[in-house]
Design a protein around this motif. Structure first.
Motif, PDB file in Angstrom:
ATOM      1  N   VAL A  59       0.835  -1.192   0.000  1.00  0.00           N
ATOM      2  CA  VAL A  59       0.000   0.000   0.000  1.00  0.00           C
ATOM      3  C   VAL A  59       0.877   1.253   0.000  1.00  0.00           C
ATOM      4  CG1 VAL A  59      -0.219   0.302   2.500  1.00  0.00           C
ATOM      5  CG2 VAL A  59      -2.134   0.912   1.024  1.00  0.00           C
ATOM      6  N   CYS A  60       0.379   2.330  -0.603  1.00  0.00           N
ATOM      7  CA  CYS A  60       1.135   3.595  -0.626  1.00  0.00           C
ATOM      8  C   CYS A  60       0.166   4.766  -0.686  1.00  0.00           C
ATOM      9  CB  CYS A  60       2.121   3.634  -1.795  1.00  0.00           C
ATOM     10  SG  CYS A  60       1.352   3.460  -3.409  1.00  0.00           S
ATOM     11  N   SER A  61       0.694   5.969  -0.744  1.00  0.00           N
ATOM     12  CA  SER A  61      -0.112   7.177  -0.553  1.00  0.00           C
ATOM     13  C   SER A  61      -1.143   7.447  -1.643  1.00  0.00           C
ATOM     14  CB  SER A  61       0.805   8.397  -0.399  1.00  0.00           C
ATOM     15  OG  SER A  61       1.737   8.451  -1.463  1.00  0.00           O
ATOM     16  N   ASN A  62      -0.883   7.078  -2.884  1.00  0.00           N
ATOM     17  CA  ASN A  62      -1.855   7.257  -3.971  1.00  0.00           C
ATOM     18  C   ASN A  62      -1.410   6.486  -5.214  1.00  0.00           C
ATOM     19  OD1 ASN A  62      -0.070   9.160  -5.542  1.00  0.00           O
ATOM     20  ND2 ASN A  62      -0.405  10.423  -3.722  1.00  0.00           N
ATOM     21  N   GLY A  63      -2.246   6.505  -6.235  1.00  0.00           N
ATOM     22  CA  GLY A  63      -1.945   5.763  -7.456  1.00  0.00           C
ATOM     23  C   GLY A  63      -0.759   6.302  -8.223  1.00  0.00           C
ATOM     24  N   THR A  64      -0.536   7.600  -8.127  1.00  0.00           N
ATOM     25  CA  THR A  64       0.593   8.214  -8.828  1.00  0.00           C
ATOM     26  C   THR A  64       1.924   7.761  -8.224  1.00  0.00           C
ATOM     27  OG1 THR A  64      -0.809  10.161  -9.148  1.00  0.00           O
ATOM     28  CG2 THR A  64       1.520  10.397  -9.694  1.00  0.00           C
ATOM     29  N   THR A 193     -10.646   4.750  -0.855  1.00  0.00           N
ATOM     30  CA  THR A 193     -10.306   5.054   0.540  1.00  0.00           C
ATOM     31  C   THR A 193     -10.109   6.568   0.677  1.00  0.00           C
ATOM     32  OG1 THR A 193      -7.949   4.660   0.107  1.00  0.00           O
ATOM     33  CG2 THR A 193      -9.229   2.802   0.923  1.00  0.00           C
ATOM     34  N   GLY A 194     -10.612   7.313  -0.298  1.00  0.00           N
ATOM     35  CA  GLY A 194     -10.426   8.764  -0.354  1.00  0.00           C
ATOM     36  C   GLY A 194      -9.175   9.083  -1.147  1.00  0.00           C
ATOM     37  N   GLU A 195      -8.041   8.726  -0.594  1.00  0.00           N
ATOM     38  CA  GLU A 195      -6.751   8.738  -1.271  1.00  0.00           C
ATOM     39  C   GLU A 195      -6.086   7.398  -0.961  1.00  0.00           C
ATOM     40  OE1 GLU A 195      -5.480  10.728  -3.370  1.00  0.00           O
ATOM     41  OE2 GLU A 195      -6.418  12.697  -3.092  1.00  0.00           O
ATOM     42  N   GLY A 196      -5.031   7.085  -1.693  1.00  0.00           N
ATOM     43  CA  GLY A 196      -4.325   5.835  -1.436  1.00  0.00           C
ATOM     44  C   GLY A 196      -4.041   5.085  -2.721  1.00  0.00           C
ATOM     45  N   GLY A 197      -3.076   4.185  -2.649  1.00  0.00           N
ATOM     46  CA  GLY A 197      -2.726   3.370  -3.807  1.00  0.00           C
ATOM     47  C   GLY A 197      -2.230   2.007  -3.361  1.00  0.00           C
ATOM     48  N   MET A 198      -2.126   1.087  -4.312  1.00  0.00           N
ATOM     49  CA  MET A 198      -1.626  -0.258  -4.028  1.00  0.00           C
ATOM     50  C   MET A 198      -0.769  -0.732  -5.197  1.00  0.00           C
ATOM     51  SD  MET A 198      -1.915  -2.630  -1.557  1.00  0.00           S
ATOM     52  CE  MET A 198      -3.516  -2.622  -0.767  1.00  0.00           C
ATOM     53  N   ILE A 199       0.289  -1.470  -4.851  1.00  0.00           N
ATOM     54  CA  ILE A 199       1.173  -2.044  -5.863  1.00  0.00           C
ATOM     55  C   ILE A 199       1.149  -3.554  -5.693  1.00  0.00           C
ATOM     56  CG2 ILE A 199       3.489  -2.004  -6.849  1.00  0.00           C
ATOM     57  CD1 ILE A 199       3.954   0.541  -5.067  1.00  0.00           C
ATOM     58  N   PHE A 234       5.904   7.756   1.347  1.00  0.00           N
ATOM     59  CA  PHE A 234       4.676   7.410   0.631  1.00  0.00           C
ATOM     60  C   PHE A 234       3.792   6.483   1.466  1.00  0.00           C
ATOM     61  CE2 PHE A 234       7.132   7.972  -3.618  1.00  0.00           C
ATOM     62  CZ  PHE A 234       6.896   9.341  -3.589  1.00  0.00           C
ATOM     63  N   LYS A 235       3.908   6.577   2.790  1.00  0.00           N
ATOM     64  CA  LYS A 235       3.124   5.727   3.674  1.00  0.00           C
ATOM     65  C   LYS A 235       1.699   6.270   3.828  1.00  0.00           C
ATOM     66  CE  LYS A 235       5.946   6.010   7.232  1.00  0.00           C
ATOM     67  NZ  LYS A 235       6.917   6.973   6.678  1.00  0.00           N
ATOM     68  N   ILE A 236       0.827   5.441   4.424  1.00  0.00           N
ATOM     69  CA  ILE A 236      -0.541   5.875   4.687  1.00  0.00           C
ATOM     70  C   ILE A 236      -0.831   5.754   6.183  1.00  0.00           C
ATOM     71  CG2 ILE A 236      -1.335   5.255   2.375  1.00  0.00           C
ATOM     72  CD1 ILE A 236      -2.676   2.780   3.711  1.00  0.00           C
ATOM     73  N   ASN A 237      -2.102   5.758   6.563  1.00  0.00           N
ATOM     74  CA  ASN A 237      -2.465   5.621   7.982  1.00  0.00           C
ATOM     75  C   ASN A 237      -3.477   4.498   8.166  1.00  0.00           C
ATOM     76  OD1 ASN A 237      -5.345   6.781   8.051  1.00  0.00           O
ATOM     77  ND2 ASN A 237      -4.197   8.354   6.949  1.00  0.00           N
TER      78      ASN A 237
END
Length: 249
Positions: A59-64, A193-199, A234-237
Motif C-alpha cells: 500500500v502507498c499514498s496514492n496511485g501516482t 479510501t479517499g486517497e491511497g494506492g496499491m502495488i 509514501f506511507k498511509i495511515n
C-alpha cells in the motif's frame, strides 16, 4: 431542454459499512498501536494480494506514487518509458518523478489501450519500461501479444490499473499480467479510501525495493537506520487501511 448535472462521483456507504468503520476506528484509537501503518494496513495488503492472486501487495499514498515506486524499482532513470497517449496526467508525471523520459504510444480504438504495431516499432535498447493503462477497467484484447512483445525484448511491463480493480480477461487478472501492477483508491475509482494506492507484484526483489523506497529508502536489512535520498514518504495511515478493508468486503 432540461439540463442534468451528472456528478463525477456519488458515494453511498450502507449502515453496515459505517458501523464497521466506527468499530474499527474505536479499536485504532483505543490501542497502543501506531496510527500509521499497523494492523489494518497489513490486513489490507494481505487481502488485496490474495484477491488479485499476487504474491506481494504494497500500500502507498496514492496511485501516482504507486507508478513512481514501480518505475524506480526497475530503475528507469535516464531511460525512455513508453506510455499510451490516452491516459491521465498522473501516468506521465510518475515517469518524470522517477527520472524517466516520456515517449508516447498510439492507442487503438476498441479498448483505448496501446497499439501493438506502434509498440513493436518503438521497442529499442533505450526503453526502460512500458506502461499499459487499463482505461475504464478494460483489459486490451491484444494483451497476450503486448506481454509477449515486452518479454521478447526484455522490457518490464507495468500496469496502470487505476480503473481496473479485479478486472480480468480470460486467465489474465489486472495487476498480475505484467511485472508490476498499480492501483488507485481515489474517490472516483471502483473502490475508494479517499486517497491511497496499491502495488502488486510476484517479484520479491521489486517488492522489497519498493517497500524501502516508500519509507525514505530505508534499508530493511539494517533495521531502517540508514535512509536514501532516492526514497520518499509514501506511507498511509490505519484509518485509510481500515476503509480499504471494508471496501474489500
Amino acid at each position: 431542454m432540461k439540463n442534468f448535472n451528472i456528478p463525477i462521483f456519488k458515494l453511498k456507504f450502507d449502515i453496515k459499512s459505517k458501523l464497521k468503520f466506527l468499530k474499527g476506528a474505536w479499536d485504532i484509537l483505543s490501542s497502543d498501536r501506531p496510527l500509521g501503518e499497523s494492523k489494518y494496513t497489513k490486513e489490507f495488503e494481505d487481502r488485496f494480494a490474495k484477491m488479485t492472486d499476487s504474491k506481494f501487495a504494497l500500500v502507498c499514498s496514492n496511485g501516482t506514487t504507486a507508478i513512481e515506486l514501480a518505475l524506480k524499482s526497475i530503475d528507469v532513470k535516464g531511460k525512455k518509458v513508453l506510455i499510451p497517449s490516452n491516459t491521465f496526467f498522473a501516468t506521465s508525471v510518475a515517469v518524470t518523478n522517477a527520472g524517466g523520459i516520456i515517449e508516447l504510444l498510439d492507442m487503438e480504438p476498441d479498448s483505448f489501450s496501446i497499439d501493438v504495431k506502434d509498440l513493436e516499432t518503438k521497442l529499442t535498447p533505450e526503453i526502460g519500461a512500458v506502461i499499459i493503462v487499463h482505461i475504464g477497467g478494460i483489459i486490451s484484447h491484444d494483451i497476450k501479444k503486448i506481454l509477449s512483445v515486452c518479454k521478447k525484448n526484455g522490457i518490464p511491463l507495468i500496469e496502470d490499473a487505476a480503473h481496473a480493480h479485479f478486472s480480468s480477461k480470460g486467465d489474465y487478472k489486472a495487476g498480475t499480467i505484467g511485472d508490476i501492477g498499480t492501483f488507485s483508491f481515489f474517490t472516483t475509482k471502483v473502490m475508494t479510501t479517499g486517497e491511497g494506492g496499491m502495488i502488486t507484484t510476484n517479484n520479491k526483489k521489486y517488492y522489497e525495493k519498493m517497500k524501502s523506497l516508500k519509507n525514505f529508502g530505508r534499508d530493511i536489512n539494517d533495521g531502517g537506520i540508514i535512509a536514501s535520498p532516492e526514497g520518499n514518504n509514501f506511507k498511509i495511515n490505519e484509518f485509510t487501511s481500515l476503509l480499504g478493508c471494508i471496501e474489500l468486503d
